[in-house]
Scaffold this motif. Structure first.
Motif, PDB file in Angstrom:
ATOM      1  N   GLY A   1     -31.611 -33.642   0.091  1.00  0.00           N
ATOM      2  CA  GLY A   1     -32.157 -33.036  -1.125  1.00  0.00           C
ATOM      3  C   GLY A   1     -31.159 -32.130  -1.811  1.00  0.00           C
ATOM      4  N   GLN A   2     -29.864 -32.400  -1.561  1.00  0.00           N
ATOM      5  CA  GLN A   2     -28.804 -31.593  -2.159  1.00  0.00           C
ATOM      6  C   GLN A   2     -29.026 -30.099  -1.890  1.00  0.00           C
ATOM      7  N   SER A   3     -29.444 -29.788  -0.668  1.00  0.00           N
ATOM      8  CA  SER A   3     -29.712 -28.401  -0.299  1.00  0.00           C
ATOM      9  C   SER A   3     -28.424 -27.595  -0.329  1.00  0.00           C
ATOM     10  N   VAL A   4     -28.551 -26.361  -0.743  1.00  0.00           N
ATOM     11  CA  VAL A   4     -27.406 -25.465  -0.869  1.00  0.00           C
ATOM     12  C   VAL A   4     -27.666 -24.217  -0.042  1.00  0.00           C
ATOM     13  N   SER A   5     -26.681 -23.830   0.747  1.00  0.00           N
ATOM     14  CA  SER A   5     -26.814 -22.649   1.591  1.00  0.00           C
ATOM     15  C   SER A   5     -26.963 -21.384   0.740  1.00  0.00           C
ATOM     16  N   PRO A   6     -27.834 -20.461   1.160  1.00  0.00           N
ATOM     17  CA  PRO A   6     -27.944 -19.188   0.437  1.00  0.00           C
ATOM     18  C   PRO A   6     -26.665 -18.368   0.471  1.00  0.00           C
ATOM     19  N   LEU A   7     -25.726 -18.751   1.334  1.00  0.00           N
ATOM     20  CA  LEU A   7     -24.452 -18.034   1.397  1.00  0.00           C
ATOM     21  C   LEU A   7     -23.629 -18.199   0.120  1.00  0.00           C
ATOM     22  N   VAL A   8     -24.018 -19.154  -0.756  1.00  0.00           N
ATOM     23  CA  VAL A   8     -23.286 -19.295  -2.021  1.00  0.00           C
ATOM     24  C   VAL A   8     -23.360 -18.008  -2.828  1.00  0.00           C
ATOM     25  N   TRP A   9     -24.455 -17.284  -2.696  1.00  0.00           N
ATOM     26  CA  TRP A   9     -24.604 -16.033  -3.456  1.00  0.00           C
ATOM     27  C   TRP A   9     -23.669 -14.965  -2.919  1.00  0.00           C
ATOM     28  N   LEU A  10     -23.473 -14.961  -1.602  1.00  0.00           N
ATOM     29  CA  LEU A  10     -22.515 -14.017  -1.017  1.00  0.00           C
ATOM     30  C   LEU A  10     -21.089 -14.397  -1.417  1.00  0.00           C
ATOM     31  N   ALA A  11     -20.811 -15.703  -1.476  1.00  0.00           N
ATOM     32  CA  ALA A  11     -19.482 -16.154  -1.904  1.00  0.00           C
ATOM     33  C   ALA A  11     -19.207 -15.711  -3.338  1.00  0.00           C
ATOM     34  N   MET A  12     -20.220 -15.825  -4.207  1.00  0.00           N
ATOM     35  CA  MET A  12     -20.050 -15.401  -5.597  1.00  0.00           C
ATOM     36  C   MET A  12     -19.886 -13.885  -5.699  1.00  0.00           C
ATOM     37  N   ALA A  13     -20.672 -13.138  -4.924  1.00  0.00           N
ATOM     38  CA  ALA A  13     -20.559 -11.680  -4.935  1.00  0.00           C
ATOM     39  C   ALA A  13     -19.182 -11.242  -4.443  1.00  0.00           C
ATOM     40  N   SER A  14     -18.657 -11.946  -3.451  1.00  0.00           N
ATOM     41  CA  SER A  14     -17.338 -11.614  -2.906  1.00  0.00           C
ATOM     42  C   SER A  14     -16.240 -11.862  -3.937  1.00  0.00           C
TER      43      SER A  14
END
Length: 388
Positions: free
Chosen positions: A199-212
């Motif tokens: 389902g093309q799931s995306v890890s919530p860690l993408v938000w931490l990557a963007m914040a970093s």
């Protein structure tokens, strides 16, 4: 099949046009401010020549990312390079400060497309250890491009500040190479099937990557925006010396990026952020306490070592977190986070400068980065199983 070496060279040259593109005009800022001294609030408007493109990029990058996934990578790259060329050089022939600022905003559209496409294509063309290696190379070429362009800008500034805008004409080289070097990547069927099943799931860690990524650029952009004005406090500093000082940032950045793949073999993404913030904290503190030009140079070099690890780290982390079908979209979001940090950097630091002064503001920034380093290293220890 395109020539692999030519493909790699073209991607790397395209990358030189991106992250430090705004900073090319940094050595000329004091002279531009003097040239338009009759304009109200000219100093802050002049600084906006660095930050306005970043705002445009932050707004446009998600749209560029979606276009990559729908219309194709190469079409978006062509249009972006044309915008970059025309709008980037517009400061040479536009006479009005406000029209130059509009040109800088349009220029941001080109940077948004080029940066999103070049990073996404690295994810498309390469995988595994080769991707890690090439991401480090991209970071190094981003830095080396910044070094050469900013140094050239410092020399041209002493001739005429308008000449610095002609440096953006280098984009013609990439524009001519693209049809011979790059091809539209085809998504591997197995990856597409896996993406559909998940389902093309995306890890919530993408938000931490963007914040970093946001925190990284808020911090390191203090140097191209604030250092020219700090150097004005020293006697006998000309545009060439300002260009040299700022150019030391990408020089050290390139060295660190070349070694990124070796660091990544031993550390996870969050640990690398914790590690990278340490030299940035030290470098900012050195700059803040400096009383001489070469002391500031040393501080900039130390800072660049941290930046050189963090930029490829953020790009690779995002690519590793998202399915290939939505890669362009999320690289667009990462680009937004990166350049939103650039745009907000002077806005965030200005209240601090008003209270403690421009020198001490670098020390404050260094203290904050030291704190962030501890936070990232502690969090990495707690979530190592998730992030590695």
């Amino acid at each position: 099949m395109k020539n692999t070496k030519l493909l790699e060279v073209t991607l790397l040259l395209a990358s030189t046009l991106t992250i430090l593109a705004n900073a090319i005009v940094a050595p000329s800022l004091p002279l531009i401010s003097n040239a338009f001294s009759g304009v109200k609030d000219v100093e802050i408007l002049t600084k906006m020549m660095l930050t306005l493109p970043a705002l445009t990029i932050a707004i446009a990058a998600p749209l560029a990312g979606r276009l990559l996934d729908k219309a194709g990578r190469i079409k978006v790259l062509y249009v972006s390079l044309l915008i970059y060329l025309v709008a980037g050089t517009s400061g040479y022939w536009l006479e009005n400060l406000y029209s130059i600022l509009v040109g800088r905003m349009v220029f941001g559209l080109g940077v948004a497309g080029i940066m999103t496409v070049s990073t996404t294509l690295i994810g498309d063309y390469f995988s595994g250890a080769k991707r890690e290696h090439f991401m480090g190379l991209q970071g190094a070429f981003v830095a080396l491009g910044g070094l050469l362009f900013i140094m050239a800008a410092g020399v041209l500034t002493d001739i005429n500040w308008r000449l610095t805008f002609l440096i953006y004409g280098f984009s013609v080289v990439v524009l001519l190479l693209v049809p011979f070097a790059l091809h539209e990547p085809k998504i591997i069927r197995q990856e597409a099937a896996a993406g559909s099943q998940n389902g093309q799931s995306v890890s919530p860690l993408v938000w931490l990557a963007m914040a970093s990524a946001f925190l990284t650029t808020v911090s390191f952009y203090l140097i191209p925006v604030q250092l020219p004005f700090l150097l004005q406090k020293l006697e006998g500093i000309d545009g060439n010396q300002v260009g040299l000082a700022i150019g030391c940032l990408p020089f050290a950045q390139a060295i660190a990026s070349f070694f990124y793949k070796h660091v990544k073999k031993r550390l996870g993404f969050m640990s690398i952020y914790g590690l990278g913030f340490i030299p940035m904290a030290i470098g900012f503190s050195v700059i803040g306490f400096s009383q001489a030009y070469w002391q500031m140079i040393a501080g900039v070099l130390i800072t660049g070592l941290g930046v050189g690890l963090l930029i490829p780290n953020g790009n690779l982390w995002m690519i590793s977190l998202v399915p290939v079908q939505v890669r362009g979209k999320y690289i667009g979001f990462l680009t937004t986070a990166t350049f939103l940090g650039m745009f907000l950097s002077p806005i965030i630091i200005q209240p601090v400068q008003d209270v403690v002064g421009i020198d001490a503001s670098f020390v404050v920034a260094g203290t904050v980065l030291a704190f962030l380093s501890v936070v990232y290293l502690l969090v990495q220890r707690r979530v190592a199983v998730v992030t590695e």
